[in-house]
Design a protein around this motif. Structure first.
Motif, PDB file in Angstrom:
ATOM      1  N   ASP A 180      -6.565  -2.892  -2.787  1.00 48.11           N
ATOM      2  CA  ASP A 180      -6.210  -3.780  -3.896  1.00 48.11           C
ATOM      3  C   ASP A 180      -4.705  -4.024  -3.847  1.00 48.11           C
ATOM      4  N   ARG A 181      -4.304  -5.264  -4.043  1.00 43.32           N
ATOM      5  CA  ARG A 181      -2.874  -5.583  -3.919  1.00 43.32           C
ATOM      6  C   ARG A 181      -2.029  -4.920  -4.998  1.00 43.32           C
ATOM      7  N   THR A 182      -2.645  -4.397  -6.084  1.00 44.08           N
ATOM      8  CA  THR A 182      -1.892  -3.688  -7.118  1.00 44.08           C
ATOM      9  C   THR A 182      -1.870  -2.178  -6.882  1.00 44.08           C
ATOM     10  N   SER A 183      -2.486  -1.725  -5.811  1.00 40.86           N
ATOM     11  CA  SER A 183      -2.587  -0.301  -5.500  1.00 40.86           C
ATOM     12  C   SER A 183      -1.217   0.306  -5.206  1.00 40.86           C
ATOM     13  N   GLU A 184      -0.953   1.430  -5.843  1.00 42.51           N
ATOM     14  CA  GLU A 184       0.285   2.171  -5.554  1.00 42.51           C
ATOM     15  C   GLU A 184       0.294   2.625  -4.100  1.00 42.51           C
ATOM     16  N   LYS A 226      -7.739   6.198 -11.121  1.00 41.96           N
ATOM     17  CA  LYS A 226      -6.280   6.041 -11.184  1.00 41.96           C
ATOM     18  C   LYS A 226      -5.676   7.400 -11.527  1.00 41.96           C
ATOM     19  N   ASP A 280      -7.517 -10.869  -3.853  1.00 37.41           N
ATOM     20  CA  ASP A 280      -6.895  -9.814  -4.650  1.00 37.41           C
ATOM     21  C   ASP A 280      -6.682  -8.527  -3.863  1.00 37.41           C
TER      22      ASP A 280
END
Length: 170
Positions: free
Chosen positions: A61-65, A95, A133
């Motif tokens: 996911d592009r928001t993944s840390e 998360k 995404d």
């Protein structure tokens, strides 16, 4: 019957989720280090890409840390989970930063290796490809280790394993 050309985007996405739920996928935990802190996340989008040179791909996911950590450090590991490791898959799908608290692991090749996995791959990220995404990370394999064991799979939103036809589950 509704066709893709007349179905709104949301309906297509919902239909695609149903279709993809019927596809049996391997379950892996992708790991990396951020300084002295281990990070990891469960993925079902992992595949072999090339043998010359040896490469794999994972989708994050592009928001993944974790994605940010891999983009900075380039090194990552892929822990291919075994049939008895569904608890680890669930833990790493959440998360948070305490995922490694109750999960045995060692540092191998600069990245966290979960204990007891039937497969392990260490990679250096060579490319990051945008895909909606998610970002597909292409990794050049630096180390690959296989052990006996049945794989953990994901099918119809539940964990399972693969059994060869005509043979008992190992």
């Amino acid at each position: 019957m509704t066709t893709c050309s007349t179905t709104p985007h949301e309906d297509i996405a919902a239909s695609l989720k149903e279709v993809m739920a019927a596809v049996c996928t391997p379950v892996s935990v992708v790991t990396a280090m951020d300084g002295d802190r281990p990070h990891g996340t469960t993925v079902s989008a992992f595949a072999s890409l090339s043998m010359a040179p040896p490469m794999v791909l994972v989708s994050l996911d592009r928001t993944s840390e974790l994605l940010g950590i891999i983009q900075r450090g380039r090194r990552f590991g892929v822990n291919i989970l075994g049939s008895a490791q569904s608890a680890a898959a669930t833990t790493f799908a959440r998360k948070g930063t305490d995922k490694f608290a109750d999960t045995p692991w060692t540092l191998v090749g600069g990245v966290p290796r979960l204990t007891g996995t039937p497969g392990w791959v260490v990679c250096d990220a060579s490319s990051f490809v945008e895909g909606g995404d998610h970002i597909v990370v292409l990794g050049e394999v630096r180390e690959a280790v296989a052990h006996d064991g049945s794989p953990l799979t994901y099918f119809r939103r539940d964990f399972g394993t693969h059994m060869l036809l005509g043979q008992e589950h190992r």
